[in-house]
Scaffold this active site. Structure first.
Site, PDB file in Angstrom:
ATOM      1  N   LYS A 116       0.811  -1.226   0.000  1.00 59.25           N
ATOM      2  CA  LYS A 116       0.000   0.000   0.000  1.00 59.25           C
ATOM      3  C   LYS A 116       0.847   1.279   0.000  1.00 59.25           C
ATOM      4  CE  LYS A 116      -4.083  -1.948   2.220  1.00 59.25           C
ATOM      5  NZ  LYS A 116      -5.064  -1.832   3.308  1.00 59.25           N
ATOM      6  N   ASN A 141      -4.967   2.043  -1.474  1.00 59.85           N
ATOM      7  CA  ASN A 141      -5.509   0.686  -1.662  1.00 59.85           C
ATOM      8  C   ASN A 141      -6.306   0.577  -2.964  1.00 59.85           C
ATOM      9  OD1 ASN A 141      -7.953   1.951  -1.072  1.00 59.85           O
ATOM     10  ND2 ASN A 141      -8.722   0.193   0.067  1.00 59.85           N
ATOM     11  N   ALA A 168      -1.421   2.835  15.770  1.00 59.92           N
ATOM     12  CA  ALA A 168      -0.929   3.952  14.959  1.00 59.92           C
ATOM     13  C   ALA A 168      -0.207   3.420  13.725  1.00 59.92           C
ATOM     14  CB  ALA A 168      -0.002   4.832  15.795  1.00 59.92           C
ATOM     15  N   GLY A 227      -0.675   1.533   9.693  1.00 62.84           N
ATOM     16  CA  GLY A 227      -1.312   1.961   8.445  1.00 62.84           C
ATOM     17  C   GLY A 227      -2.828   2.020   8.543  1.00 62.84           C
ATOM     18  N   ARG A 283       0.975   1.602  21.589  1.00 65.56           N
ATOM     19  CA  ARG A 283       2.031   1.025  22.429  1.00 65.56           C
ATOM     20  C   ARG A 283       3.298   1.860  22.292  1.00 65.56           C
ATOM     21  NH1 ARG A 283       3.295  -5.052  20.746  1.00 65.56           N
ATOM     22  NH2 ARG A 283       3.946  -3.955  18.868  1.00 65.56           N
ATOM     23  N   THR A 284       3.689   2.181  21.065  1.00 63.75           N
ATOM     24  CA  THR A 284       4.838   3.062  20.834  1.00 63.75           C
ATOM     25  C   THR A 284       4.284   4.484  20.677  1.00 63.75           C
ATOM     26  OG1 THR A 284       5.792   1.231  19.588  1.00 63.75           O
ATOM     27  CG2 THR A 284       6.906   3.362  19.389  1.00 63.75           C
ATOM     28  N   SER A 305       5.487   7.427  20.375  1.00 69.68           N
ATOM     29  CA  SER A 305       6.045   8.357  19.374  1.00 69.68           C
ATOM     30  C   SER A 305       5.377   8.165  18.008  1.00 69.68           C
ATOM     31  CB  SER A 305       7.561   8.166  19.254  1.00 69.68           C
ATOM     32  OG  SER A 305       7.827   6.840  18.864  1.00 69.68           O
ATOM     33  N   MET A 329     -10.916  -4.060  13.981  1.00 70.50           N
ATOM     34  CA  MET A 329     -10.719  -4.179  12.523  1.00 70.50           C
ATOM     35  C   MET A 329     -10.442  -5.622  12.108  1.00 70.50           C
ATOM     36  SD  MET A 329      -8.669  -0.911  11.214  1.00 70.50           S
ATOM     37  CE  MET A 329      -9.175   0.754  11.589  1.00 70.50           C
TER      38      MET A 329
HETATM   39  P1  NDP Z   1       0.610  -2.258  11.221  1.00 70.05           P
HETATM   40  O1  NDP Z   1       1.563  -3.389  11.308  1.00 70.05           O
HETATM   41  O2  NDP Z   1       0.883  -1.096  10.356  1.00 70.05           O
HETATM   42  O3  NDP Z   1       0.347  -1.677  12.721  1.00 70.05           O
HETATM   43  C1  NDP Z   1       0.146  -2.556  13.805  1.00 70.05           C
HETATM   44  C2  NDP Z   1      -0.346  -1.757  15.014  1.00 70.05           C
HETATM   45  O4  NDP Z   1      -0.707  -2.679  16.040  1.00 70.05           O
HETATM   46  C3  NDP Z   1       0.715  -0.834  15.623  1.00 70.05           C
HETATM   47  O5  NDP Z   1       0.077   0.305  16.149  1.00 70.05           O
HETATM   48  C4  NDP Z   1       1.293  -1.706  16.755  1.00 70.05           C
HETATM   49  O6  NDP Z   1       1.861  -0.953  17.816  1.00 70.05           O
HETATM   50  C5  NDP Z   1       0.031  -2.378  17.227  1.00 70.05           C
HETATM   51  N1  NDP Z   1       0.240  -3.656  17.949  1.00 70.05           N
HETATM   52  C6  NDP Z   1       0.693  -4.821  17.414  1.00 70.05           C
HETATM   53  N2  NDP Z   1       0.677  -5.788  18.358  1.00 70.05           N
HETATM   54  C7  NDP Z   1       0.217  -5.213  19.510  1.00 70.05           C
HETATM   55  C8  NDP Z   1      -0.028  -5.698  20.823  1.00 70.05           C
HETATM   56  N3  NDP Z   1       0.203  -6.982  21.160  1.00 70.05           N
HETATM   57  N4  NDP Z   1      -0.524  -4.840  21.744  1.00 70.05           N
HETATM   58  C9  NDP Z   1      -0.776  -3.543  21.414  1.00 70.05           C
HETATM   59  N5  NDP Z   1      -0.549  -3.029  20.193  1.00 70.05           N
HETATM   60  C10 NDP Z   1      -0.066  -3.855  19.234  1.00 70.05           C
HETATM   61  O7  NDP Z   1      -0.789  -2.949  10.835  1.00 70.05           O
HETATM   62  P2  NDP Z   1      -2.029  -2.241  10.110  1.00 70.05           P
HETATM   63  O8  NDP Z   1      -2.238  -0.923  10.755  1.00 70.05           O
HETATM   64  O9  NDP Z   1      -1.889  -2.325   8.648  1.00 70.05           O
HETATM   65  O10 NDP Z   1      -3.232  -3.240  10.503  1.00 70.05           O
HETATM   66  C11 NDP Z   1      -3.740  -3.335  11.836  1.00 70.05           C
HETATM   67  C12 NDP Z   1      -4.832  -4.386  11.880  1.00 70.05           C
HETATM   68  O11 NDP Z   1      -5.980  -3.947  11.150  1.00 70.05           O
HETATM   69  C13 NDP Z   1      -4.401  -5.716  11.250  1.00 70.05           C
HETATM   70  O12 NDP Z   1      -4.745  -6.737  12.147  1.00 70.05           O
HETATM   71  C14 NDP Z   1      -5.197  -5.815   9.969  1.00 70.05           C
HETATM   72  O13 NDP Z   1      -5.572  -7.149   9.703  1.00 70.05           O
HETATM   73  C15 NDP Z   1      -6.448  -4.984  10.292  1.00 70.05           C
HETATM   74  N6  NDP Z   1      -7.036  -4.353   9.082  1.00 70.05           N
HETATM   75  C16 NDP Z   1      -8.334  -4.668   8.759  1.00 70.05           C
HETATM   76  C17 NDP Z   1      -8.929  -4.093   7.645  1.00 70.05           C
HETATM   77  C18 NDP Z   1     -10.342  -4.462   7.313  1.00 70.05           C
HETATM   78  O14 NDP Z   1     -10.794  -4.143   6.204  1.00 70.05           O
HETATM   79  N7  NDP Z   1     -11.069  -5.076   8.202  1.00 70.05           N
HETATM   80  C19 NDP Z   1      -8.212  -3.147   6.777  1.00 70.05           C
HETATM   81  C20 NDP Z   1      -6.852  -2.867   7.239  1.00 70.05           C
HETATM   82  C21 NDP Z   1      -6.309  -3.474   8.339  1.00 70.05           C
HETATM   83  P3  NDP Z   1       3.397  -0.438  17.742  1.00 70.05           P
HETATM   84  O15 NDP Z   1       3.379   0.780  16.880  1.00 70.05           O
HETATM   85  O16 NDP Z   1       3.748  -0.158  19.148  1.00 70.05           O
HETATM   86  O17 NDP Z   1       4.194  -1.576  17.128  1.00 70.05           O
END
Ligand code: NDP
Length: 273
Positions: A65, A86, A126, A128, A150-151, A153, A212
């Site tokens: 993306k 997308n 935070a 994508g 969690r992060t 920043s 999501m």
């Molecule tokens: P990214 O990998 O870009 O971001 C992941 C996020 O989850 C970060 O904010 C990360 O925090 C946080 N995170 C991961 N593990 C944990 C945990 N154990 N506890 C707390 N926070 C956590 O993923 P995306 O943003 O692309 O996607 C997020 C979710 O949304 C996915 O599961 C995806 O399947 C779903 N999604 C669903 C869609 C739909 O149409 N239903 C469309 C797009 C996404 P940190 O920054 O601290 O690492």
């Protein structure tokens, strides 16, 4: 016949060809939509080839993306602020990029009678997905949007892209302990069986909780929210169908009805298909 694709890696799991085929039948549109696996290093070349062969549009999924954004000649404001594309449209060699994920979420919330205007919203995550929904949520005139991650920043960096004073970025342990109207879990925590560490005091009966992620069983977050007394819990299957409907509308100028496809997908999911 007009050709469309969804490009990703992996791509086998994609429901998009099925969804768009249903939309095409429903709206009497003649089109062909297929999924295509793309090697990690071959995305730009694949898109240019597809465009040169007369492809009309494409969806882009993980992990392309952000790359898709950099290939576009024109971008919607939504895609620019989301930092990701997308939906691609090809118009005489010009590549136009949009992002319909956030619209899909908002549409799903509205379809479920969730009131967004003047509501206090907590967005967990935070990455994508979180980034893509901020503008569409703000456009619904919500009164407050707290982004907790969690992060920390990463949430703060995200906030800086927007000038809106309704936005704040904090860590999970800094959230004011008052119930929100809507909590959206945009983290991928559910995929690893985790629940973001937030206080149960953020949830009242009227708090709508949205994850999501979707699956056959309730996600860990939705299960937890239900135990805290939330009356309305929703998973991301409707968002998936909603974003597809918005892409379809961009390409074909007609917006399909989503509930039939959503019900069929839900049935398949429950049967473990
Ligand atoms: P990214 O990998 O870009 O971001 C992941 C996020 O989850 C970060 O904010 C990360 O925090 C946080 N995170 C991961 N593990 C944990 C945990 N154990 N506890 C707390 N926070 C956590 O993923 P995306 O943003 O692309 O996607 C997020 C979710 O949304 C996915 O599961 C995806 O399947 C779903 N999604 C669903 C869609 C739909 O149409 N239903 C469309 C797009 C996404 P940190 O920054 O601290 O690492």
């Amino acid at each position: 016949m007009d050709q469309y694709r969804v490009f990703g890696n992996p791509i086998n799991h994609s429901r998009s060809p099925y969804i768009h085929c249903c939309f095409a039948q429903q709206t009497d549109q003649q089109l062909n939509y297929q999924s295509q696996f793309v090697e990690l290093t071959a995305f730009a070349m694949t898109i240019k080839q597809f465009s040169a062969q007369g492809g009309r549009g494409a969806n882009v999924t993980v992990p392309f993306k952000e790359q898709a954004l950099s290939l576009c000649d024109q971008l919607s404001e939504r895609a620019r602020l989301a930092g990701a594309v997308n939906t691609l449209s090809f118009n005489d060699g010009v590549i136009i990029g949009d992002n319909t994920d956030g619209l899909g979420l908002v549409q799903d919330l509205l379809n479920n009678d969730v009131v967004l205007k003047n509501s206090r919203v907590l967005l967990l995550g935070a990455g994508g997905a979180a980034r893509g929904v901020i503008l569409p949520l703000l456009e619904q005139q919500i009164s407050k949007l707290v982004i907790a991650n969690r992060t920390v920043s990463k949430a703060q960096d995200l906030c800086q892209q927007f000038t809106d004073t309704k936005l704040t970025a904090i860590g999970f342990n800094e959230i004011e302990e008052q119930p929100f109207d809507l909590i959206i879990n945009a983290t991928s925590a559910s995929l690893s069986g985790d629940v973001p560490p937030i206080s149960e005091k953020l949830i009242a009966r009227k708090t709508v909780c949205y994850d999501m992620v979707y699956g056959k069983e309730l996600t860990p977050f939705l299960n937890w929210a239900k135990m805290q007394g939330s009356d309305t819990i929703l998973d991301g299957l409707g968002m998936l169908v909603g974003q597809a409907a918005e892409s379809f509308k961009l390409w074909r100028g007609v917006k399909p009805e989503t509930s039939l496809v959503l019900n069929k997908l839900r049935e398949e999911l429950m049967q473990g298909a």
